[in-house]
Structures are given as structure tokens and as C-alpha cells.
Design an enzyme around this catalytic site. Sequence first.
Site, short mmCIF file in Angstrom:
data_model
loop_
_atom_site.label_atom_id
_atom_site.label_comp_id
_atom_site.label_asym_id
_atom_site.label_seq_id
_atom_site.Cartn_x
_atom_site.Cartn_y
_atom_site.Cartn_z
N ASP A 230 1.06 -0.71 -0.33
CA ASP A 230 -0.08 -0.05 -0.42
C ASP A 230 0.68 1.04 -0.02
OD1 ASP A 230 -1.59 1.87 0.40
OD2 ASP A 230 -2.17 1.49 2.35
N HIS B 17 -8.35 5.47 2.08
CA HIS B 17 -8.22 4.16 2.01
C HIS B 17 -8.39 2.81 1.20
CE1 HIS B 17 -5.13 3.96 5.11
NE2 HIS B 17 -5.44 4.50 6.03
N ASP C 171 -6.49 -0.80 -1.24
CA ASP C 171 -5.44 0.34 -1.87
C ASP C 171 -3.96 -0.94 -1.97
OD1 ASP C 171 -5.38 -0.45 0.74
OD2 ASP C 171 -5.12 1.35 1.43
N ASN D 251 16.38 -7.88 0.19
CA ASN D 251 14.70 -8.87 -0.03
C ASN D 251 13.83 -7.49 0.84
OD1 ASN D 251 13.45 -10.34 0.97
ND2 ASN D 251 14.94 -11.98 0.20
N TYR E 247 0.36 -0.19 14.96
CA TYR E 247 -0.32 -0.38 13.57
C TYR E 247 0.17 0.74 12.76
CZ TYR E 247 -4.92 -0.96 11.07
OH TYR E 247 -5.42 -1.16 10.36
N LYS F 214 -3.36 -3.42 7.87
CA LYS F 214 -4.05 -4.15 7.78
C LYS F 214 -2.38 -5.11 6.47
CE LYS F 214 -5.89 -6.52 10.72
NZ LYS F 214 -4.62 -6.94 11.93
N ASP F 215 -2.34 -6.13 6.70
CA ASP F 215 -1.38 -6.97 6.03
C ASP F 215 -1.81 -7.17 4.56
OD1 ASP F 215 -0.15 -7.04 8.15
OD2 ASP F 215 -1.16 -9.57 8.64
N GLN G 18 -5.42 -27.45 -11.23
CA GLN G 18 -6.29 -28.70 -12.15
C GLN G 18 -5.11 -30.39 -12.19
OE1 GLN G 18 -9.26 -26.46 -13.39
NE2 GLN G 18 -8.34 -29.21 -14.32
N ASP H 117 -15.13 1.31 5.91
CA ASP H 117 -14.03 0.77 5.06
C ASP H 117 -13.92 -0.99 4.77
OD1 ASP H 117 -12.92 3.45 4.90
OD2 ASP H 117 -11.15 3.00 7.18
N TYR I 93 -2.33 -4.67 18.98
CA TYR I 93 -1.93 -4.32 17.71
C TYR I 93 -2.66 -3.11 17.12
CZ TYR I 93 -0.09 -8.07 19.10
OH TYR I 93 0.26 -9.64 19.78
#
Length: 380
Positions: A17, A24, A58, A110, A233, A236-237, A246, A291, A352
Amino acid sequence: MVDVGNCMVTISAIKADIGGFPGHRGMHPELVKTAEKELAKALKAKLLIDYRVMACGDDLQLIMTHSKGVDCSRIHQLAWDTFVEGTKVAKKLKLYGAGQDLLKDTFSGNVKGMGPGSAEMEIEERKSEPIVVFMADKTNSGAWNFPLYKIFADPFNSIGLVIAPGVHGGFNFEVWDIEKHTKVMLHLPEDIYDLLALIGSPDKYVVKRVFNKKGEIAAVTSTDSLHEIAGEYVGKDDPVMIVRSQSQFPAFGEVIEPFSFPYLVKGWMRGSHHGPFMPVGFADATPSRFDGPPRVIAAGFQLANGRLVGPVDLFSDPSFNMAREQANVVADYLRRHGPFEPHRLGLNEMEYTTMPKVLEKLKDRFQPLKGVEAGPGKKK
Ligand code: F6R
Ligand code: MG
Ligand code: MG
């Protein structure tokens, strides 16, 4: 286009994001354009075999194929630089939360631990290689636990587990304890109850990968947890997941079937609520009401020597209308609880979020209970 023949191909889904439009809620087309420009350069330089830039809410999604393997620093650098370029545009447009998920100033090889989420798998491309890339907004990485169980372990979801010789042997689940940073491999069907004991708590135990009994990778998720990285905070992830389909893996229909039930996930407004996970077409990945509610999109591809043929918008289908309706009914029911649990997350989980700042303000106003108020057994 690089012809990689029948050899190894890596699929990297890396997302962040870097600014919402508006608030958002969604994605500004300029960010998609900027990312496409950056990835086109990498394609020309033959670093990538192919790419697609997509959006879910977002979150800007980079779906890339290449032959460099997972955790390749050049690919991660490309994703990081693309997000940095996008952030410049987001800042110019004053988009909301510009650069939000770029939590570190300097790149260190990374994207893991830096804010963006990533799911990658290296595969030997089969004669025909159908894959699904799932992308979510307004929820956390444990959101994939439920569907992964349904797809790879529940015969009431995947009839292939019962009647298709290719998948009848079952699958192995690699589960991460994202608090203790440990992992365990569970073998299905024999470890089914142990698996459920863990992944029924998706804040702590997250399915990272699924393999078939030949050791071929079947699924991979992003497990990057924003609050762990930032220490506070920041949103969110909003995780991603790649699933192969298949033949020796579950069929497409089995892979998307779990989403016909809008199960509850954590996230939604201020990352602090339980809400139904609503499967939507690409155009409806726009979490608006309170949201949310949390959204999931599914992009279907065929790989052709690493080339991405697609995407096909798998939830843009009337057969998911009922899931969407049910999600709206559940959303409405939960919303009536306002700030009360269980709509609002439990206290532990609120740690959190921004809740600790509110409690901090009150801390000096709390007085100990004294005398009879303290009740029996308490020190007077
Ligand atoms: C949830 C999310 C939003 C924001 C909310 C408040 O993941 O991104 O629900 O938490 O809109 O945002 P701020 O605090 O930035 O005003
Ligand atoms: Mg945002
Ligand atoms: Mg988001």
C-alpha cells in the site's frame, strides 16, 4: 520474450500500500501506470519473463514471472524501486498514506521485513500450468488458513481428494508460528486434527506453503505482518496467495469454492474488527462501507513458458452473488454491535492497533479497589 522451455519458472507476487485513492479505499490509475512503466523496463532488460500490475483496494500488486528463483535480490530490488517510484507519484497527487508500507529508508536485498508483502514459488512448469493469484484488502495474512484447509484437506470442498488419483494422496501443510518464528510440517490427512488445532488461530499460526506428497509446491502465501515490522499499527497485512491448479492439484472450481462462504476474517475498519470476507470481481475491489467489508479477488492465469496468459477475473461470476449477498447481511448484522465485541476484536488483538494510545491517556485515572469493593480474597 524469453523462451524458458520446460524449465523452472518463478512466480513472484509482491504488494504494498503506497497510497490510497481516496482515503484507504482504492487505487489511483497513475500508480498502476507508473508500476507498469518500471516493470516494462525490467522486461526489456530480460530480468522478467512477464508481469501484470493489479490492484486490490489500496494495495498495488506486482505479479512477476522470471527465472531467478525465490528471494532473488534483483527481483526484490525491482519491486522495492517500483514502490518507491509509485510513492513519488502518490506524494505528488497527495494520495492518502503515500508510501505507507515502505517502512524502512534503505533497501537491504529482500522486501521481507520492510513492509511490502510477498508470496513466491519456483516451479517446473507443467505441460499446462493453471494458477490462481488471490489478493486481499483489509485483512491479515491468516485469512488464507480457512480456504487452504478447504481446498487441500476437506473432501466436502474438493471432491478430488476422494475420487481423483492425482490428489487422493493428500497434501503437506507448512505452518508458521509467526510470533515465535518457528515452523512445522503437517501431513494430511493423518495430521488433520493437529493442523486444525493450530490454524484455527490464524493470528499466530499461518499456512505458508502446501505441497503434494511428491514434494511439488501447490500453494504459497504472504506472511508478512505489518505490526510486527513497524512495532505499531500501520494498517493491515492485506495478503496475497498463489495456488497451482488442475491435474495433480485441486481443480480451478475446487480452488475458488471456499470463497462461496463469506467466512469471518480480522481487519476491516482500522484493522480492528471481525467482518465477512467478500469475494468480488476486479472492479469491485473497493472496500467502502466502514472501509470494507474485507475483499478478495482471484486472478486466473495459464503460464506459457513463464508468460502470464490472463488474468481472468474468477469472482466476476453470478455463482458468487450469493456469497456477496450473504456477506452484506453478515456485515449489517455485525455493524449493529458498533464498538462492542465480537464485532470489535478482543482486547489482546487490540494491542496491535491504536488502542494502546487511548488506554495510555486513562492510566493515571485508574484507582485500586479498596476494602469491601476489592471483594473477598483480595488484599485490604
Ligand atoms: C484498515 C484501514 C482503514 C484505516 C482507517 C483510518 O486496514 O486501512 O480502515 O485504518 O481508514 O485510517 P487513518 O488512521 O489513516 O485515518
Ligand atoms: Mg491504506
Ligand atoms: Mg490495503
